[in-house]
Design an enzyme around this catalytic site. Sequence first.
Site, PDB file in Angstrom:
ATOM      1  N   ARG A  80      68.113  44.318   7.770  1.00  0.00           N
ATOM      2  CA  ARG A  80      68.222  45.342   6.622  1.00  0.00           C
ATOM      3  C   ARG A  80      67.019  45.403   5.874  1.00  0.00           C
ATOM      4  NH1 ARG A  80      70.764  43.053   3.380  1.00  0.00           N
ATOM      5  NH2 ARG A  80      71.527  41.343   4.418  1.00  0.00           N
ATOM      6  N   TYR A 208      68.808  49.632  12.872  1.00  0.00           N
ATOM      7  CA  TYR A 208      69.414  48.257  12.909  1.00  0.00           C
ATOM      8  C   TYR A 208      70.899  48.254  12.299  1.00  0.00           C
ATOM      9  CZ  TYR A 208      70.410  44.029  11.306  1.00  0.00           C
ATOM     10  OH  TYR A 208      71.378  42.822  10.962  1.00  0.00           O
ATOM     11  N   GLY A 210      72.808  46.695  10.117  1.00  0.00           N
ATOM     12  CA  GLY A 210      73.121  46.826   8.736  1.00  0.00           C
ATOM     13  C   GLY A 210      72.849  48.361   8.079  1.00  0.00           C
ATOM     14  N   LYS A 217      77.912  47.323   5.625  1.00  0.00           N
ATOM     15  CA  LYS A 217      77.476  47.356   4.048  1.00  0.00           C
ATOM     16  C   LYS A 217      77.430  48.395   3.207  1.00  0.00           C
ATOM     17  CE  LYS A 217      77.467  42.996   5.127  1.00  0.00           C
ATOM     18  NZ  LYS A 217      76.584  42.443   5.961  1.00  0.00           N
ATOM     19  N   HIS A 237      81.574  40.240   0.058  1.00  0.00           N
ATOM     20  CA  HIS A 237      80.834  40.017   1.262  1.00  0.00           C
ATOM     21  C   HIS A 237      81.493  38.500   1.551  1.00  0.00           C
ATOM     22  CE1 HIS A 237      76.491  38.960   3.288  1.00  0.00           C
ATOM     23  NE2 HIS A 237      77.485  39.556   4.219  1.00  0.00           N
ATOM     24  N   SER A 259      74.036  36.336   3.674  1.00  0.00           N
ATOM     25  CA  SER A 259      73.714  36.797   5.094  1.00  0.00           C
ATOM     26  C   SER A 259      72.830  35.533   6.094  1.00  0.00           C
ATOM     27  CB  SER A 259      72.855  37.925   5.195  1.00  0.00           C
ATOM     28  OG  SER A 259      73.214  38.834   4.442  1.00  0.00           O
ATOM     29  N   CYS A 261      74.297  32.474   6.416  1.00  0.00           N
ATOM     30  CA  CYS A 261      74.750  31.423   5.697  1.00  0.00           C
ATOM     31  C   CYS A 261      75.948  30.785   6.508  1.00  0.00           C
ATOM     32  CB  CYS A 261      74.290  31.367   4.310  1.00  0.00           C
ATOM     33  SG  CYS A 261      72.875  31.816   3.739  1.00  0.00           S
ATOM     34  N   GLY A 262      76.612  31.144   7.296  1.00  0.00           N
ATOM     35  CA  GLY A 262      77.848  30.468   7.912  1.00  0.00           C
ATOM     36  C   GLY A 262      79.077  31.154   7.980  1.00  0.00           C
ATOM     37  N   THR A 264      80.374  33.674   9.925  1.00  0.00           N
ATOM     38  CA  THR A 264      81.164  33.738  11.079  1.00  0.00           C
ATOM     39  C   THR A 264      81.383  32.619  11.631  1.00  0.00           C
ATOM     40  OG1 THR A 264      79.729  35.674  11.485  1.00  0.00           O
ATOM     41  CG2 THR A 264      80.701  34.561  13.578  1.00  0.00           C
ATOM     42  N   ASN A 265      80.597  31.434  11.252  1.00  0.00           N
ATOM     43  CA  ASN A 265      80.713  29.941  11.878  1.00  0.00           C
ATOM     44  C   ASN A 265      82.153  29.719  11.361  1.00  0.00           C
ATOM     45  OD1 ASN A 265      78.719  28.853  13.861  1.00  0.00           O
ATOM     46  ND2 ASN A 265      77.607  30.327  12.549  1.00  0.00           N
ATOM     47  N   ASP A 288      83.238  38.845   7.572  1.00  0.00           N
ATOM     48  CA  ASP A 288      81.879  39.361   6.554  1.00  0.00           C
ATOM     49  C   ASP A 288      82.457  40.100   5.483  1.00  0.00           C
ATOM     50  OD1 ASP A 288      79.141  39.672   6.825  1.00  0.00           O
ATOM     51  OD2 ASP A 288      79.226  41.791   6.995  1.00  0.00           O
ATOM     52  N   ASN A 384      67.198  37.212  14.003  1.00  0.00           N
ATOM     53  CA  ASN A 384      68.574  38.165  13.414  1.00  0.00           C
ATOM     54  C   ASN A 384      69.176  38.888  14.598  1.00  0.00           C
ATOM     55  OD1 ASN A 384      70.275  39.043  11.598  1.00  0.00           O
ATOM     56  ND2 ASN A 384      68.864  40.837  11.447  1.00  0.00           N
ATOM     57  N   ARG A 386      71.747  39.941  17.321  1.00  0.00           N
ATOM     58  CA  ARG A 386      73.112  39.954  16.928  1.00  0.00           C
ATOM     59  C   ARG A 386      74.033  40.226  18.303  1.00  0.00           C
ATOM     60  NH1 ARG A 386      74.947  39.327  11.445  1.00  0.00           N
ATOM     61  NH2 ARG A 386      72.910  38.924  10.491  1.00  0.00           N
TER      62      ARG A 386
END
Length: 602
Positions: A80, A208, A210, A217, A237, A259, A261-262, A264-265, A288, A384, A386
């Site tokens: 982004r 891209y 986002g 977003k 978010h 963004s 920073c974890g 999804t995990n 997200d 980044n 994806r």
Amino acid sequence: MAAIFPQKSAPPTKHLALKRWVSDMATLCKPSRVVWIDGSEEEKKRLEDEAVATGEIIRLNQDKLPGCFYHRTAVNDVARTEHLTYICTKKKEDVGPTNNWMSPKEAYKKAGAYFRGAMKGRTMYVIPFSMGPVGSPFAKIGVEVTDSIYVVLNMRIMTRIGQKVLDFLGAEGEFTKCLHSKADLDINKRLILHFPEDNTIWSVGSGYGGNVLLGKKCLSLRIASHMAKQEGWLAEHMLIMGIEEPNGHVEYIAAAFPSACGKTNLAMLIPPEGLKAKGYKIWTVGDDIAWMRIDTDGALWAINPEAGFFGVAPGTNSRTNPNAMATIKKNTIFTNVLLKKDFTVWWEDSDEPPPEEGIDWQGRPWRPGLKDEKGQIVKAAHANSRFTVPASQCPSISFRLEHHHGVPISAIVFGGRRTHVAPLVYESFSWQHGVYVGATMASERTAAQVGKLGEVRRDPMAMLPFCGYHMGDYFAHWLEVDKRLEKKPKIFHVNWFRTDEHGKFLWPGYGENLRILEWILDRCNGKSQGVKTPIGYIPTPESLDLNGLHLPKETLKKLLEIDRFTWIQEMESQKEFLSSFGDRLPQEIWQEWEEQNKRLQE
Ligand code: GTP
Ligand code: SPV
Ligand code: MN
């Protein structure tokens, strides 16, 4: 007009305003044809074949990765671009100091020049999409016109698209007008513009995620946050996850991390060995975005408006995120990773060792150890890079994803990437203190946005790049929600990224994070102990279940340490940041800052 609609005799809708808008956009962009997307399987196949034929996407090895495709974005277009992202309102003061502003008049004129004739020789696709289950009272509808098949195929995964959305929209329904053109992918003619007062988004010059999947977003956060302020709900978010106890009871958590920073995990974690005996099961609702509102029961309910995951590839492997690995085995679009000789894919920190050769994210031959002119190691996949994948393929997906009402939230968790300062976890003293904690959170910059990596920046509620209006008013809105909430979620802050003097992470993270979530939920239910500190409650060492985890006592102490000297400096930096909002910063936030500062000085 006949030449513009060669595929179908007429647009498949009775919505006059929609038809007029699409026709106006076609007049502006001058595509050779306009195609309305119906969302069918047959259409998907036709678009894939066409994009493969032109090289826009590459079909991957269908034996090993059935239904999967590969795409590369332009080298200058991999994240982004926040400096090219604007909120366009009549009054400049309405966007506040954290957003770029342009007047709607200037913005339409400037971008209009880039859009003029930008689709010459191309097809304009019209994608009706729903954020949230089609027909849900909390869903919002958008229509994106785009000249990119890659965008159509991604939107097909990330949102609910096609004729069913048009049918629900009817002849008069409200929709967000989303215009996108790759144009010539010139970064000097790239603009991501939001017109909250017109319910409109214009994005030009990028390909891209986002920047161009406008339901994500742009609509679900920037435009939706503006709507949410007016309508009394929250667009955040945040990931949403359920934690099921052996007795079948499920509690839900919403967590905001910046963004990469974890989110999804965390949303898909697998309980660590040592906690398995307790029989927890994790349910992923979203990774997200969360839309949250107060229901008639006075509790906070959340839906995930998306239908897919657009996740960070590097670092994803069977140890860190086995559920993601299982999810992306089929029907996945990989963007900017390494393409292997056998038409499968690879990225740094994946399950397999690096292949002997491949084509990197820039389309150049790659082999392990390759260095650039400056002697730096060349990455195979962009940091980044994806994957885009249907959420329904995730083994831990919650059936509530399709539920019109969503899930009730017990705890809200804020978090950032901080090598120092912030402890592993702490609990705020109240909703108001929690809003202050969210308002002042900070994180180190990641590869998800263009800019200097590692730089610490304030990122309130992980919404810095996504709040579509004045951030001071946004904090006031959070405080206002407090007054109407009867069943209040508790608010926490976590930091998985604290490091030792050698720069190594002190906390193992990933699945082990469940130990912290367990403490959080126990706190919500009055079942675990906390120690009062100047910034909030932290766990007593006994209240964390560390069974099966070999974590030295000393390390845990470091993880939970709140160093007064560092924190007093932190307070000064917070003060400077809060001051930037002037008199639009709610008094309550200053009051919380003052009180915390006093507690630290005592
Ligand atoms: P966006 O999609 O950009 O909003 O990001 P996200 O918040 O969903 O981040 P994601 O879960 O994709 O994680 C991004 C990076 O953080 C990956 O490289 C992960 O390996 C890393 N990461 C995630 N969780 C942890 C953790 O608990 N500890 C550590 N050390 N790293 C983590
Ligand atoms: C983020 O950057 O926070 C993402 C990826 O989730 S993007 O959709 O590109 O914004
Ligand atoms: Mn995100």
